[in-house]
Design an enzyme around this catalytic site. Structure first.
Site, short mmCIF file in Angstrom:
data_model
loop_
_atom_site.label_atom_id
_atom_site.label_comp_id
_atom_site.label_asym_id
_atom_site.label_seq_id
_atom_site.Cartn_x
_atom_site.Cartn_y
_atom_site.Cartn_z
CG HIS A 95 16.93 14.88 -24.96
ND1 HIS A 95 16.49 15.61 -23.89
CD2 HIS A 95 18.05 14.22 -24.51
CE1 HIS A 95 17.28 15.39 -22.85
NE2 HIS A 95 18.24 14.55 -23.20
CG HIS A 123 23.68 8.49 -27.34
ND1 HIS A 123 23.85 9.86 -27.43
CD2 HIS A 123 24.70 8.04 -26.56
CE1 HIS A 123 24.91 10.21 -26.71
NE2 HIS A 123 25.46 9.13 -26.19
CG HIS A 161 19.16 4.51 -20.26
ND1 HIS A 161 18.03 4.23 -20.97
CD2 HIS A 161 19.59 5.71 -20.71
CE1 HIS A 161 17.79 5.23 -21.82
NE2 HIS A 161 18.73 6.13 -21.68
CE1 TYR A 172 28.55 6.88 -23.50
CE2 TYR A 172 28.05 7.07 -25.85
CZ TYR A 172 27.96 7.56 -24.56
OH TYR A 172 27.28 8.73 -24.33
NE ARG A 232 25.33 10.85 -21.61
CZ ARG A 232 25.39 9.61 -21.14
NH1 ARG A 232 25.94 8.64 -21.86
NH2 ARG A 232 24.91 9.30 -19.94
CG ASP A 266 19.72 15.47 -19.31
OD1 ASP A 266 20.63 14.82 -18.75
OD2 ASP A 266 19.13 15.08 -20.34
CG ASP A 275 -0.21 -0.11 2.52
OD1 ASP A 275 1.02 -0.32 2.49
OD2 ASP A 275 -0.87 0.00 3.58
CG HIS A 322 14.34 12.04 -23.03
ND1 HIS A 322 14.55 10.70 -23.20
CD2 HIS A 322 15.52 12.54 -22.60
CE1 HIS A 322 15.80 10.40 -22.87
NE2 HIS A 322 16.40 11.50 -22.49
CG ASP A 341 23.19 11.74 -17.84
OD1 ASP A 341 22.57 12.75 -17.43
OD2 ASP A 341 22.93 11.17 -18.92
CD GLU A 371 22.68 15.39 -21.14
OE1 GLU A 371 23.02 14.58 -20.25
OE2 GLU A 371 21.56 15.38 -21.68
CD GLU A 392 22.14 13.77 -24.18
OE1 GLU A 392 22.60 12.85 -23.49
OE2 GLU A 392 21.00 14.20 -24.07
N1 GLY Z 1 19.84 11.65 -18.77
C1 GLY Z 1 19.09 11.28 -19.89
C2 GLY Z 1 19.64 11.85 -21.10
O1 GLY Z 1 20.72 12.39 -21.09
O2 GLY Z 1 19.01 11.87 -22.12
MN MN Z 2 20.02 14.19 -22.08
MN MN Z 3 21.64 13.21 -19.38
#
Ligand code: GLY
Ligand code: MN
Ligand code: MN
Length: 438
Positions: free
Chosen positions: A350, A346, A238, A384, A408, A267, A34, A357, A255, A410, A380
């Site tokens: 975004h 990737h 992820h 890798y 990365r 982000d 619950d 996103h 990240d 970003e 970003e």
């Molecule tokens: N942290 C998610 C992205 O960078 O899109």
């Molecule tokens: Mn991002």
């Molecule tokens: Mn990110």
């Protein structure tokens, strides 16, 4: 500068034409037994109302001369409020949230048909709100049954996304202030984390430090599950286990972003050596990702597109990978064939806003959506290097010295009249700044 919800509603109402819109709030979500997850309001509902209770329903009724914004909300209930906290109730929905009329949720079934009467059609997102969808379709079916006698009725059912998400894509000045704030807190957390990291720490300690800062700075928490990824973990895009030991000689990719009380998000990704000093291979790849990111950032300006920004980053990365011997072949051919995708799999960014996103199209038919002042996006690029994906035929096998490097970088960028405003610039990223001296 407070967010002007009423102005948004007016804009939405006039864009609806004769369609009546039904916009539901999110429902509380069960975590286990619950126990519920912390409540997260639906972003479309929030965008139009700023109302933070579960289960509510907003009606937008442009076919009516008055009372065009109606809220159905959880009724005041002392016992429920003792257990779960304050509710605004119907009176608060009018006095604090600007509803023309408000009703307790229990009256939705009874009153909804009357409110929809006379609309040319319905604006509702099907497929996500089971019981409400059933009710709405029943109302619609009744109207269709009566339409031949009356000579009019709702004929169309449309999703509200095309209107709302176009509105949400271009941020208002008040929203840019909030996104700057989210990026500022997020950037501070990254700086704190980098200063604290030492070989031997656990990823979870770094996560705790980041998230402590988000909450202590007034945010709700993280914009998304933080990624604190040492060494090869950084090659899992992820990665959220966040429970590995940080090893001397590895890189750390973080990240993480803060979500504010009103859901505007940061982000940011930064990558740096855990022991304060890049190895030669780490340095080469870091410099390459940074060069790609800086080149892509240069392309953030009105008239360009997210696709163009992505292609800019890809070109720099592929050129660099060729010079390092990690790719082989003609530059354009490599890009065309996607022969780099085992190393960069990737997109380069975004939209960013109430959703991390964020909503908004990237293409309009054949054409990429062009950037306009007020749009906000991430930039970003990354690389890798791991054994997870096969090396494409004709491409060189990867020497061990490159493996386990995930990078990365970003940033969050608002499109301005003259280019891009990097909202997250306070998080350093120059190669020298990622290393500790002395
Ligand atoms: N942290 C998610 C992205 O960078 O899109
Ligand atoms: Mn991002
Ligand atoms: Mn990110």
């Amino acid at each position: 500068m407070p967010i002007k919800y009423a102005k948004r509603r007016e804009q939405f109402l006039s864009a609806l034409g004769g369609l009546a819109a039904v916009i539901p709030a999110a429902q509380a979500q069960r975590h286990h037994a619950d126990v519920e997850f912390p409540f997260r309001q639906d972003s479309d509902f929030w965008y139009l109302t700023g109302f933070d209770e579960p289960g509510a329903v907003a009606l937008f009724l442009p076919h009516r001369a008055e009372n065009r914004f109606v809220l159905f909300v959880p009724a005041k209930d002392p016992l429920a409020e003792v257990w779960d906290g304050f509710r605004w109730g119907v009176e608060g929905a009018v006095t604090h949230f600007g509803a023309d009329l408000a009703h307790p949720l229990e009256q939705l079934d009874e009153l909804l048909p009357g409110y929809l009467e006379g609309a040319e059609g319905l604006s509702f997102r099907v497929g996500r709100h089971g019981p409400l969808e059933t009710l709405l379709l029943q109302c619609w079916a009744q109207q269709l049954d009566r339409a031949p006698r009356r000579g009019q009725g709702a004929n169309r059912l449309e999703a509200p996304c095309s209107i709302l998400h176009k509105m949400r894509l271009r941020k208002e000045p008040e929203e840019l202030i909030r996104l700057r704030e989210a990026a500022r807190i997020s950037a501070e957390a990254h700086e704190l984390a980098r200063a604290a990291v030492q070989p031997g720490m656990n990823e979870m300690q770094v996560r705790a430090l980041l998230e402590q800062h988000f909450v202590a700075s007034g945010g709700r928490g993280c914009a998304y599950p933080s990624i604190v990824a040492g060494g090869d973990n950084a090659c899992i895009l992820h990665y959220t286990a966040n429970n590995g030991v940080l090893r001397d000689g590895d890189l750390l990719l973080i990240d993480a972003g803060c979500s504010l009380q009103d859901h505007y998000n940061g982000d940011i990704t930064r990558t740096f050596p855990i022991n304060g000093c890049f190895s030669p291979e780490q340095r080469e790849l870091y410099n390459l990702v940074l060069a790609a990111q800086l080149a892509a950032l240069q392309q953030v300006k009105p008239g360009n597109s997210a696709e163009h920004i992505h292609q800019t980053a890809v070109r720099v990365l592929v050129e660099g990978l060729r010079s390092l011997g990690l790719l082989r072949g003609d530059l354009d051919g490599l890009i065309e064939q996607g022969a780099y995708r085992h190393l960069y799999m990737h997109r380069t960014g975004h939209w960013l806003g109430l959703d991390v996103h964020d909503v908004g199209a990237y293409r309009s038919g054949e054409h990429p959506v062009t950037l306009e002042e007020g749009m906000v996006l991430t930039v970003e690029p990354g690389l890798y290097v791991s054994d997870r994906l096969p090396v494409p035929d004709g491409q060189p096998q990867i020497e061990a010295r490159w493996k386990g490097i995930g990078i990365r970088i970003e940033d969050d960028v608002a499109v301005s009249a003259s280019g891009g405003e990097v909202l997250s610039a306070a998080a350093l990223k120059a190669t020298a700044d990622m290393e500790t001296t002395g």
